[in-house]
Design a protein around this motif. Structure first.
Motif, PDB file in Angstrom:
ATOM      1  N   GLU A 258       0.786  -1.226   0.000  1.00 25.59           N
ATOM      2  CA  GLU A 258       0.000   0.000   0.000  1.00 25.59           C
ATOM      3  C   GLU A 258       0.823   1.283   0.000  1.00 25.59           C
ATOM      4  O   GLU A 258       1.189   1.801  -1.030  1.00 25.59           O
ATOM      5  CB  GLU A 258      -0.953  -0.017   1.209  1.00 25.59           C
ATOM      6  CG  GLU A 258      -2.087  -1.006   1.061  1.00 25.59           C
ATOM      7  CD  GLU A 258      -2.982  -0.708  -0.124  1.00 25.59           C
ATOM      8  OE1 GLU A 258      -3.238   0.470  -0.388  1.00 25.59           O
ATOM      9  OE2 GLU A 258      -3.410  -1.658  -0.798  1.00 25.59           O
ATOM     10  N   GLY A 504     -11.030   1.028  10.859  1.00 27.38           N
ATOM     11  CA  GLY A 504     -10.570   0.692   9.513  1.00 27.38           C
ATOM     12  C   GLY A 504     -11.507  -0.263   8.808  1.00 27.38           C
ATOM     13  O   GLY A 504     -12.511  -0.729   9.374  1.00 27.38           O
ATOM     14  N   GLY A 505     -11.191  -0.587   7.572  1.00 31.56           N
ATOM     15  CA  GLY A 505     -12.000  -1.505   6.787  1.00 31.56           C
ATOM     16  C   GLY A 505     -11.904  -2.928   7.312  1.00 31.56           C
ATOM     17  O   GLY A 505     -11.025  -3.284   8.084  1.00 31.56           O
ATOM     18  N   LYS A 516      -3.403  -3.462   6.833  1.00 33.15           N
ATOM     19  CA  LYS A 516      -4.212  -2.714   5.865  1.00 33.15           C
ATOM     20  C   LYS A 516      -5.322  -1.948   6.567  1.00 33.15           C
ATOM     21  O   LYS A 516      -5.564  -0.764   6.295  1.00 33.15           O
ATOM     22  CB  LYS A 516      -4.818  -3.671   4.834  1.00 33.15           C
ATOM     23  CG  LYS A 516      -3.839  -4.210   3.812  1.00 33.15           C
ATOM     24  CD  LYS A 516      -4.563  -5.109   2.818  1.00 33.15           C
ATOM     25  CE  LYS A 516      -3.612  -5.656   1.765  1.00 33.15           C
ATOM     26  NZ  LYS A 516      -4.301  -6.570   0.817  1.00 33.15           N
ATOM     27  N   SER A 517      -6.014  -2.628   7.460  1.00 34.61           N
ATOM     28  CA  SER A 517      -7.108  -1.974   8.179  1.00 34.61           C
ATOM     29  C   SER A 517      -6.585  -0.844   9.065  1.00 34.61           C
ATOM     30  O   SER A 517      -7.240   0.196   9.212  1.00 34.61           O
ATOM     31  CB  SER A 517      -7.849  -3.018   9.025  1.00 34.61           C
ATOM     32  OG  SER A 517      -8.955  -2.446   9.685  1.00 34.61           O
ATOM     33  N   LYS A 519      -3.966   1.115   8.450  1.00 34.97           N
ATOM     34  CA  LYS A 519      -3.689   2.283   7.613  1.00 34.97           C
ATOM     35  C   LYS A 519      -4.983   3.022   7.288  1.00 34.97           C
ATOM     36  O   LYS A 519      -5.006   4.253   7.222  1.00 34.97           O
ATOM     37  CB  LYS A 519      -2.993   1.848   6.322  1.00 34.97           C
ATOM     38  CG  LYS A 519      -1.652   1.138   6.510  1.00 34.97           C
ATOM     39  CD  LYS A 519      -0.665   1.961   7.302  1.00 34.97           C
ATOM     40  CE  LYS A 519      -0.160   3.163   6.536  1.00 34.97           C
ATOM     41  NZ  LYS A 519       0.878   3.901   7.267  1.00 34.97           N
ATOM     42  N   GLU A 520      -6.071   2.277   7.112  1.00 37.12           N
ATOM     43  CA  GLU A 520      -7.366   2.919   6.832  1.00 37.12           C
ATOM     44  C   GLU A 520      -7.895   3.628   8.074  1.00 37.12           C
ATOM     45  O   GLU A 520      -8.507   4.706   7.972  1.00 37.12           O
ATOM     46  CB  GLU A 520      -8.349   1.870   6.335  1.00 37.12           C
ATOM     47  CG  GLU A 520      -7.973   1.304   4.971  1.00 37.12           C
ATOM     48  CD  GLU A 520      -8.790   0.112   4.555  1.00 37.12           C
ATOM     49  OE1 GLU A 520      -8.643  -0.334   3.397  1.00 37.12           O
ATOM     50  OE2 GLU A 520      -9.580  -0.398   5.372  1.00 37.12           O
ATOM     51  N   GLU A 523      -6.311   6.896   8.186  1.00 38.83           N
ATOM     52  CA  GLU A 523      -6.965   7.850   7.277  1.00 38.83           C
ATOM     53  C   GLU A 523      -8.188   8.458   7.949  1.00 38.83           C
ATOM     54  O   GLU A 523      -8.446   9.650   7.828  1.00 38.83           O
ATOM     55  CB  GLU A 523      -7.366   7.141   5.986  1.00 38.83           C
ATOM     56  CG  GLU A 523      -6.234   6.872   5.023  1.00 38.83           C
ATOM     57  CD  GLU A 523      -5.642   8.162   4.473  1.00 38.83           C
ATOM     58  OE1 GLU A 523      -6.402   8.997   3.953  1.00 38.83           O
ATOM     59  OE2 GLU A 523      -4.415   8.340   4.593  1.00 38.83           O
ATOM     60  N   CYS A 524      -8.954   7.627   8.675  1.00 33.05           N
ATOM     61  CA  CYS A 524     -10.136   8.141   9.377  1.00 33.05           C
ATOM     62  C   CYS A 524      -9.743   9.175  10.428  1.00 33.05           C
ATOM     63  O   CYS A 524     -10.463  10.157  10.639  1.00 33.05           O
ATOM     64  CB  CYS A 524     -10.891   6.995  10.046  1.00 33.05           C
ATOM     65  SG  CYS A 524     -11.682   5.866   8.905  1.00 33.05           S
ATOM     66  N   TYR A 539     -14.171   3.968   8.182  1.00 29.08           N
ATOM     67  CA  TYR A 539     -13.522   4.118   6.874  1.00 29.08           C
ATOM     68  C   TYR A 539     -14.535   4.004   5.743  1.00 29.08           C
ATOM     69  O   TYR A 539     -14.476   4.762   4.772  1.00 29.08           O
ATOM     70  CB  TYR A 539     -12.433   3.059   6.716  1.00 29.08           C
ATOM     71  CG  TYR A 539     -11.687   3.137   5.409  1.00 29.08           C
ATOM     72  CD1 TYR A 539     -10.707   4.097   5.213  1.00 29.08           C
ATOM     73  CD2 TYR A 539     -11.977   2.265   4.355  1.00 29.08           C
ATOM     74  CE1 TYR A 539     -10.014   4.192   4.018  1.00 29.08           C
ATOM     75  CE2 TYR A 539     -11.291   2.350   3.157  1.00 29.08           C
ATOM     76  CZ  TYR A 539     -10.315   3.309   2.988  1.00 29.08           C
ATOM     77  OH  TYR A 539      -9.648   3.399   1.796  1.00 29.08           O
ATOM     78  N   CYS A 543     -14.105   7.570   3.899  1.00 31.39           N
ATOM     79  CA  CYS A 543     -13.062   7.563   2.877  1.00 31.39           C
ATOM     80  C   CYS A 543     -13.468   6.861   1.591  1.00 31.39           C
ATOM     81  O   CYS A 543     -12.838   7.063   0.562  1.00 31.39           O
ATOM     82  CB  CYS A 543     -11.795   6.915   3.437  1.00 31.39           C
ATOM     83  SG  CYS A 543     -11.210   7.713   4.941  1.00 31.39           S
TER      84      CYS A 543
END
Length: 777
Positions: A258, A504-505, A516-517, A519-520, A523-524, A539, A543
């Motif tokens: 990512e 996260g997702g 991965k989750s 990093k999301e 972002e939130c 997320y 996003c």
């Protein structure tokens, strides 16, 4: 005489001992040294690679990508200053040559203002009009006329998505050249069919390549930019632009991960170390590749030399040991015989010795059991640390779910559910609590979250005194909303303080799903700035959902900048409230929101410059640095209102008296009406019945620039108008505007419009003739 059996055994032991000593003194140290050297070199290579990737990312993002992405917001939004470019979105301009000419000139001026731009193409659906590099085409004539215009329509209007990047495109207006293109629909979030306009911004390919070439790269180093499909956007070898790396080991590593990464891998049969970082504005990744094959080959060659030397030493050792031992076997045998006789004397004590040996063995076993028990106790005591470290490594991507199976029991982890998501909790504790009390708040939340729940596993750790991170492992995807509600209730029951819960997702429980989750979730967290009163940030809601165009905030921003220049504090406060409330809805991308807030700060800074005022003298701090300390948009609003109040007060003190809008309008009107006369500060002040010294002191505060600067700008505007509307020569126009030196006039004109007056006139006259020819046809 043959050596006794025992002598042979001693000889063998001596030989083996000597061989072991040689191995320990040669092979082991060199193996340790070369492994250490190789690891150190690899670590330094990765650090160097990452630095280069960050350097090119920061330069290209800030110099090119940010400006390209924001260009439609700046020039094609519903602002009064953009009326010429916005008008055709609702109106057919095919039969209005003056409108077409104005748009063509506007596009040319925008392109000329940024040295990395090759051209800008604009398609207006209302009149089916296409501007390619400021040249106009009517769509009804395209299919039978210009091949490149037909190709443009097929690619950008009919096929591409609403927001796309294109690599290695060929512009066929004039001399053919390669560009990187950014396509954007207007409005922002609509399909091609629903769009009112389509803007395509063409970036000079050579601009990106030139920057990479100027980075003073090592001979073994390669820098490139790739998009999400693996196509090369920029490379120091221009022949590789547009090629795909998707099916290579390099491409699989860069594209599957990512945000950033480092790895050693084989690329084109050569061992390389790869570092990459993702752009903050689009899907590009900036990649640095450094060959480490040669240094590894040299290491292996050196190790081979040392191994050969060790073998030679072993052979010499074997030979010399045999020779020396054989020559000394007789005296040595006598010594052994005497030792045997003496042993007979002590044979009666063998039973006692055996008993002592048994006691020693029993003591050794007892000590060993004690050590094992002690280690077990230490392991049990350190389980929380092991548990914390395992969770941290999973969240930060240092360990994935496939690797952690070996330490699940040791770390107290057990993954049974099919899905997993990560969360971040930000605690807004009172700073007066102190560090220890804030940590106690965190621990109480972690303890509450860790309570057993049916069909649910929650693991969390305290990252610092204000942040908790963790993940949730569960079975049914449809239960996520209910799970989040349970966790929110658990947090509220643990503490009575404000917090934000960023989620996260959700991913299947495999590989790097937790990272991965995470990093999301990060972002939130960025949206917490714009929604300080909101508690849950998911997320999927923030996003992934479509975002609004910046049309309304940019329109308000333009009015706000007018209020800043005029010093109208009531208008400023009202407009600032409108902008802030609009951004707090969450309908805008976080980057777009920060662009608006930064623009507000820039408006204050520009006003200060225009008034010859210094930030430190006015406020006591640097505005940009102070903005970084603001925690959320509500605090930003209060801070900016305070800043503007100080600015207004300082401006009033500088003016020494209130200067009303009527005087400002009188100055502008008088200069406009007498632009062809001999204007000076003295005759303007005389015409307006004010003193020249008063006008000189207050002109910049009223107009925003000095008298000479404003007069020169007005004269250049008149010159441009005369060049394409009249048949006068450059010399006549310069004389009419009061310039005694034609060279000085040409220099000022070129600084303002990039072209010389003659070049400008030829271009404008040529465009007019082209349009008249089109009308005649």
């Amino acid at each position: 005489m043959k050596l006794p059996l025992k002598l042979n055994t001693i000889f063998a032991r001596m030989l083996i001992f000597n061989m072991a000593m040689i191995i320990m003194a040669t092979i082991i140290p060199q193996a340790v040294f070369f492994n250490f050297f190789t690891k150190t070199y690899d670590d330094n290579a990765k650090a160097y690679n990452t630095k280069n990737a960050l350097e090119i990312r920061n330069y290209v993002d800030e110099t090119v990508v940010e400006k390209v992405v924001n260009l439609p917001n700046v020039y094609f939004s519903q602002l009064q200053s953009n009326d010429d470019l916005v008008f055709p979105m609702e109106n057919d301009i095919r039969n209005t040559p003056s409108r077409i000419l104005t748009i063509s000139q506007k596009i040319f001026n925008i392109t000329s203002s940024m040295d990395f731009l090759d051209s800008i193409d604009v398609y207006y659906r209302a009149g089916e009009v296409l501007f390619i590099n400021s040249n106009v085409h009517f769509i009804q004539d395209v299919e039978t006329g210009n091949d490149y215009a037909f190709e443009w329509i097929s690619k950008y209007r009919d096929a591409a998505s609403e927001r796309s990047w294109f690599v290695n495109e060929t512009v066929k207006t004039g001399a053919e050249r390669n560009v990187t293109a950014y396509k954007r629909n207007i409005p922002y979030n609509v399909s091609n069919q629903e769009s009112k306009a389509i803007v395509v911004i063409n970036i000079k390919q050579d601009f990106l390549n030139k920057f990479i070439k100027n980075m003073n790269l090592q001979q073994e180093e390669v820098m490139l930019i790739v998009n999400k499909e693996g196509e090369i956007v920029a490379h120091q070898d221009s022949s590789k632009i547009g090629a795909s790396i998707a099916d290579t080991a390099l491409g699989r590593f860069v594209l599957q991960s990512e945000m950033s990464g480092n790895k050693d891998l084989k690329s084109e049969g050569e061992l390389v170390t790869v570092s990459y970082v993702k752009s903050g504005y689009n899907d590009w990744k900036y990649v640095s590749v450094l060959s480490i094959e040669s240094i590894h080959n040299k290491n292996r060659q050196m190790m081979l030399y040392i191994l050969t030397l060790c073998i030679i030493l072993l052979v010499v050792n074997l030979t010399m040991s045999f020779v020396f031992t054989k020559g000394a076997y007789q005296p040595f045998g006598v010594v052994l015989d005497r030792i045997r006789k003496l042993s007979a004397v002590f044979r009666g004590e063998e039973n006692t010795l055996a008993q002592n040996e048994y006691q020693m063995l029993e003591g050794t076993i007892h000590n060993l059991a004690g050590n094992i028990h002690s280690l077990s106790e230490k392991l049990e005591a350190n389980k929380p640390i092991i548990h914390h470290d395992a969770i941290s490594r999973l969240i930060l991507g240092k360990t994935n779910l496939d690797e952690v199976k070996d330490i699940e029991r040791l770390a107290g982890l057990s993954f049974t559910g099919s899905y997993i998501f990560t969360f971040i909790i930000q605690i807004y504790s009172d700073t007066g609590l102190g560090y220890e009390n804030r940590m106690l708040v965190n621990y109480s939340i972690v303890q509450e979250l860790g309570m057993k729940r049916e069909g649910l596993q929650v693991e969390s750790i305290s990252e610092d005194d204000r942040t908790i991170v963790g993940f949730v492992n569960f079975e049914l995807l449809e239960d996520k909303k209910n799970i989040c509600g349970q966790l929110q209730a658990a947090i509220e029951s643990a503490v009575n303080t404000k917090f934000a819960f960023c989620i996260g997702g959700t991913y299947p429980r495999t590989g790097d799903a937790i990272f991965k989750s995470y990093k999301e979730a990060q972002e939130c967290c960025k949206y917490m700035y714009f929604m300080p009163h909101k508690r849950i940030f998911a997320y999927e809601d923030l996003c992934v959902s479509p975002k609004h165009d910046l049309e309304n905030p940019v329109k308000l921003l333009n009015r706000l900048e007018d209020a800043i220049r005029s010093g109208k504090d009531t208008d400023f406060s009202t407009l600032l409230d409108s902008i802030v409330e609009d951004l707090m809805t969450g309908f805008y991308h976080m980057d777009d929101g920060m662009y608006i807030l930064n623009s507000i700060v820039s408006g204050i800074k520009k006003t200060l410059i225009g008034l010859d005022m210094n930030e430190w003298d006015t406020f006591g701090f640097d505005l940009r640095e102070q903005m970084q300390e603001i925690g959320n948009i509500a605090d930003f609003r209060m801070w900016m209102n305070d800043v503007f109040q100080v600015l207004c007060l300082k401006r009033q003190n500088t003016k020494k008296s209130m200067i009303n809008n009527e005087l400002e309008q009188k100055i502008i009107t008088y200069i406009d009406e007498n632009i062809y006369n001999n204007l000076s500060l003295e005759n303007v002040s005389k015409a307006l019945n004010i003193s020249a010294s008063y006008l000189s002191r207050n002109f910049r505060a009223l107009i925003g620039m000095g008298f000479s600067e404003y007069l020169s700008e007005k004269k250049m505007q008149c010159a441009a108008k005369l060049l394409y509307e009249s048949d006068r020569t450059v010399k006549e126009i310069a004389s009419q505007l009061g310039y005694n030196s034609i060279q000085h006039f040409i220099k000022l004109f070129k600084e303002r419009y990039v072209l010389t007056p003659k070049e400008y006139q030829k271009k404008m006259r040529g465009d007019i003739r082209d349009m008249k020819g089109d009308d005649a046809e």
